[in-house]
Design a protein around this motif. Structure first.
Motif, short mmCIF file in Angstrom:
data_model
loop_
_atom_site.label_atom_id
_atom_site.label_comp_id
_atom_site.label_asym_id
_atom_site.label_seq_id
_atom_site.Cartn_x
_atom_site.Cartn_y
_atom_site.Cartn_z
N ALA A 103 1.20 -1.16 -0.54
CA ALA A 103 -0.01 -0.06 -0.02
C ALA A 103 0.94 1.00 -0.06
CB ALA A 103 -0.70 0.17 1.45
N ASP A 104 2.04 0.94 0.59
CA ASP A 104 2.74 2.01 0.09
C ASP A 104 3.79 2.43 -0.47
OD1 ASP A 104 2.17 2.86 3.24
OD2 ASP A 104 4.15 1.29 3.68
N VAL A 105 3.48 1.80 -1.59
CA VAL A 105 4.58 1.31 -3.47
C VAL A 105 3.98 2.46 -4.02
CG1 VAL A 105 5.21 0.53 -5.36
CG2 VAL A 105 5.45 -0.44 -3.11
N GLN A 106 4.41 3.46 -4.12
CA GLN A 106 3.51 4.72 -5.32
C GLN A 106 4.45 4.39 -7.00
OE1 GLN A 106 1.15 6.80 -4.37
NE2 GLN A 106 1.44 5.89 -2.31
N LEU A 107 3.65 4.81 -7.53
CA LEU A 107 3.68 4.12 -9.18
C LEU A 107 3.88 5.15 -9.77
CD1 LEU A 107 2.20 0.40 -9.81
CD2 LEU A 107 4.84 1.18 -9.41
N ASP A 108 4.30 5.76 -10.87
CA ASP A 108 3.90 6.98 -12.04
C ASP A 108 3.33 6.42 -13.10
OD1 ASP A 108 6.20 5.25 -13.43
OD2 ASP A 108 7.67 6.61 -12.40
N ARG A 109 2.78 7.37 -13.57
CA ARG A 109 2.08 7.16 -14.87
C ARG A 109 2.88 6.18 -15.76
NH1 ARG A 109 1.43 9.64 -19.59
NH2 ARG A 109 2.86 11.03 -18.81
N LYS A 110 3.87 6.26 -16.15
CA LYS A 110 4.72 5.39 -16.95
C LYS A 110 4.79 3.62 -16.84
CE LYS A 110 9.40 5.07 -19.71
NZ LYS A 110 10.42 5.77 -19.98
N THR A 111 5.27 3.97 -15.55
CA THR A 111 4.52 2.27 -15.23
C THR A 111 4.08 1.64 -14.82
OG1 THR A 111 7.13 2.90 -13.45
CG2 THR A 111 6.00 0.95 -12.84
N VAL A 112 2.63 2.47 -14.77
CA VAL A 112 1.25 1.77 -14.61
C VAL A 112 1.68 1.28 -15.85
CG1 VAL A 112 -0.81 2.41 -14.86
CG2 VAL A 112 0.67 3.02 -12.54
N GLU A 113 1.69 2.55 -17.97
CA GLU A 113 1.20 2.12 -18.47
C GLU A 113 2.03 0.83 -19.41
OE1 GLU A 113 2.45 5.78 -20.26
OE2 GLU A 113 0.40 7.15 -20.14
N ARG A 114 3.26 0.78 -18.21
CA ARG A 114 4.20 -1.05 -18.93
C ARG A 114 3.45 -1.60 -18.75
NH1 ARG A 114 9.93 0.48 -17.07
NH2 ARG A 114 10.86 -1.49 -17.64
N LEU A 115 3.11 -2.17 -17.47
CA LEU A 115 2.31 -3.26 -16.95
C LEU A 115 1.06 -3.17 -17.65
CD1 LEU A 115 2.89 -2.33 -12.72
CD2 LEU A 115 4.05 -4.03 -14.24
N ASP A 116 0.61 -2.04 -18.24
CA ASP A 116 -0.51 -2.16 -18.79
C ASP A 116 -0.75 -3.19 -19.96
OD1 ASP A 116 -2.57 -1.32 -17.29
OD2 ASP A 116 -2.53 1.30 -17.84
N ALA A 117 1.03 -2.75 -20.47
CA ALA A 117 1.50 -3.19 -21.96
C ALA A 117 1.88 -4.64 -22.45
CB ALA A 117 2.28 -2.16 -22.37
N LEU A 118 2.11 -5.06 -20.79
CA LEU A 118 2.85 -6.34 -20.83
C LEU A 118 1.98 -7.38 -20.93
CD1 LEU A 118 5.72 -7.84 -20.65
CD2 LEU A 118 5.48 -7.23 -17.77
N ILE A 119 1.01 -7.34 -19.34
CA ILE A 119 0.30 -8.39 -19.13
C ILE A 119 -1.10 -7.92 -19.19
CG2 ILE A 119 -0.21 -9.43 -17.41
CD1 ILE A 119 2.52 -9.06 -16.02
N ASN A 120 -1.96 -8.52 -20.37
CA ASN A 120 -3.72 -7.71 -20.44
C ASN A 120 -3.89 -9.00 -20.81
OD1 ASN A 120 -2.74 -7.88 -23.09
ND2 ASN A 120 -1.53 -6.24 -22.38
N GLN A 121 -5.16 -8.90 -21.41
CA GLN A 121 -6.29 -9.85 -21.85
C GLN A 121 -5.45 -10.44 -23.16
OE1 GLN A 121 -6.96 -7.08 -21.52
NE2 GLN A 121 -7.88 -6.08 -23.59
N GLN A 122 -5.06 -9.86 -23.90
CA GLN A 122 -4.24 -10.13 -25.24
C GLN A 122 -3.14 -10.94 -25.16
OE1 GLN A 122 -4.41 -6.14 -27.12
NE2 GLN A 122 -5.44 -6.42 -28.78
N THR A 123 -1.84 -11.03 -23.49
CA THR A 123 -0.93 -11.38 -23.72
C THR A 123 -1.11 -12.48 -23.15
OG1 THR A 123 -0.04 -10.20 -22.00
CG2 THR A 123 0.59 -9.45 -24.01
N VAL A 124 -2.22 -13.08 -22.04
CA VAL A 124 -2.00 -14.07 -21.32
C VAL A 124 -2.42 -15.03 -22.05
CG1 VAL A 124 -3.25 -14.88 -18.96
CG2 VAL A 124 -2.15 -12.69 -19.10
N SER A 125 -1.69 -15.85 -21.64
CA SER A 125 -2.92 -17.12 -22.75
C SER A 125 -3.47 -18.10 -21.34
CB SER A 125 -0.92 -17.92 -22.80
OG SER A 125 -1.68 -19.34 -23.03
#
Length: 333
Positions: free
Chosen positions: A290-312
């Motif tokens: 709960a103390d970890v703060q993510l910047d917008r760029k990191t959130v966007e990288r995660l969104d692109a990495l693991i999502n409904q199109q990349t998960v098998s």
């Protein structure tokens, strides 16, 4: 611990999902270990505890009632009805008389006079949602329930229910690898002022980097053995996503589990993740997420990495998918 609004309540930004202390993930921990974990969660600042009549066919509610009764004034207690154990089998039953019966049994096991947030665990598609919600509204008027929730329903069903009685929270699976909430229910929740409670935020341990071989690591009765994403071929492909994910966690100076929780917390102030664990070590680790703060760029990288199109693999098998009402992504050809 940060705090967030959950209808009329203020709760810790992270809640504790208590299912795996009694249900679904193989052999439950010893009672004394489960008790220690609940009390450690409380001492760590967690004030939102989630259980259900189904979990352990009443055993989980009994556990929480015994351990948390002395601390009842400090917590927001959520439970669920409409899916229970009958003669050793799981039964979905949303008839009004059944829901009221479930509530009386849950109140007794939880050793409380009122349940703060009472979810319809599954919509019984044989019963109009308006009838089931009407029964829960009766329980509110009777003072046995403070607020109403829904679990695993679509935006349309949420709207129908909310028209009968205000819905405080919708609970559904939401994590980097389960993004169905983004189709419609998150938007509907925000329009209606409904909090979104995200279960399995750690992708059922996939995002913790501790489950590398489900065939070897999972017990025979672990529910993940019935989930397509954990089948050997699919899981091998999913593991290919982890190296880059671990790099991002290292850059953010947090553990993989903390990264998963921080991503969800960054998705909106109206999202309350509830994680489950059986160990004090993992509890402490997750709370610190709960103390970890993510910047917008990191959130966007995660969104692109693991999502409904990349998960098998789909989220559930066909039989389980038929029992829920959530929107689904098209299956790739």
């Amino acid at each position: 611990m940060q705090h967030r609004r959950l209808g009329p309540f203020t709760v810790s930004a992270l809640g504790l999902g208590c299912m795996n202390l009694s249900h679904a993930y193989g052999t439950p921990p010893a009672p004394e270990a489960a008790e220690a974990l609940l009390l450690r969660a409380l001492d760590s600042g967690i004030t939102f505890f989630d259980t259900a009549a189904l979990y352990g066919f009443g055993a989980n509610e009994t556990l929480l009632g015994r351990v948390l009764k002395p601390h009842r004034h400090r917590i927001v207690l959520a439970s669920k009805c409409g899916m229970t154990g009958v003669n050793g089998k799981r039964v979905i039953d949303g008839r009004p008389q059944s829901l009221k019966r479930d509530c009386e049994a849950s109140l007794a096991r939880l050793q409380t006079d009122v349940i703060d947030l009472y979810y319809l665990h599954r919509w019984d598609k044989q019963v109009p949602i308006e009838d089931s919600i009407g029964a829960l509204a009766d329980l509110v008027r009777e003072g046995k329930v403070r607020s109403i929730g829904l679990s695993e329903v679509s935006a349309l069903t949420l709207r129908r229910a909310h028209a009968v009685h205000p819905v405080t929270a919708l609970q559904s699976e939401y994590s980097l690898w389960t993004r169905e909430a983004e189709i419609a229910t998150l938007a509907a929740c925000r329009e209606l002022g409904v909090a979104f409670v995200a279960f399995s935020p750690l992708a059922r341990a996939f995002l913790t980097d501790t489950l590398h071989d489900p065939e070897a690591q999972l017990e025979a009765k672990d529910i993940r053995r019935q989930m397509p994403r954990f089948e050997p071929a699919n899981y091998a492909k999913n593991l290919e996503l982890l190296p880059e994910y671990l790099r991002i966690a290292a850059e953010a100076r947090c553990t993989p589990a903390q990264l998963a929780l921080a991503w969800l917390l960054a998705k909106g102030e109206d999202i309350i993740p509830i994680f489950g664990t059986r160990t004090l070590e993992h509890l402490d680790e997750n709370v610190a997420g709960a103390d970890v703060q993510l910047d917008r760029k990191t959130v966007e990288r995660l969104d692109a990495l693991i999502n409904q199109q990349t998960v098998s693999g789909p989220r559930y098998n066909t039989a389980t998918q038929l029992e829920i009402d959530t929107e689904t992504f098209p299956i790739a050809a």
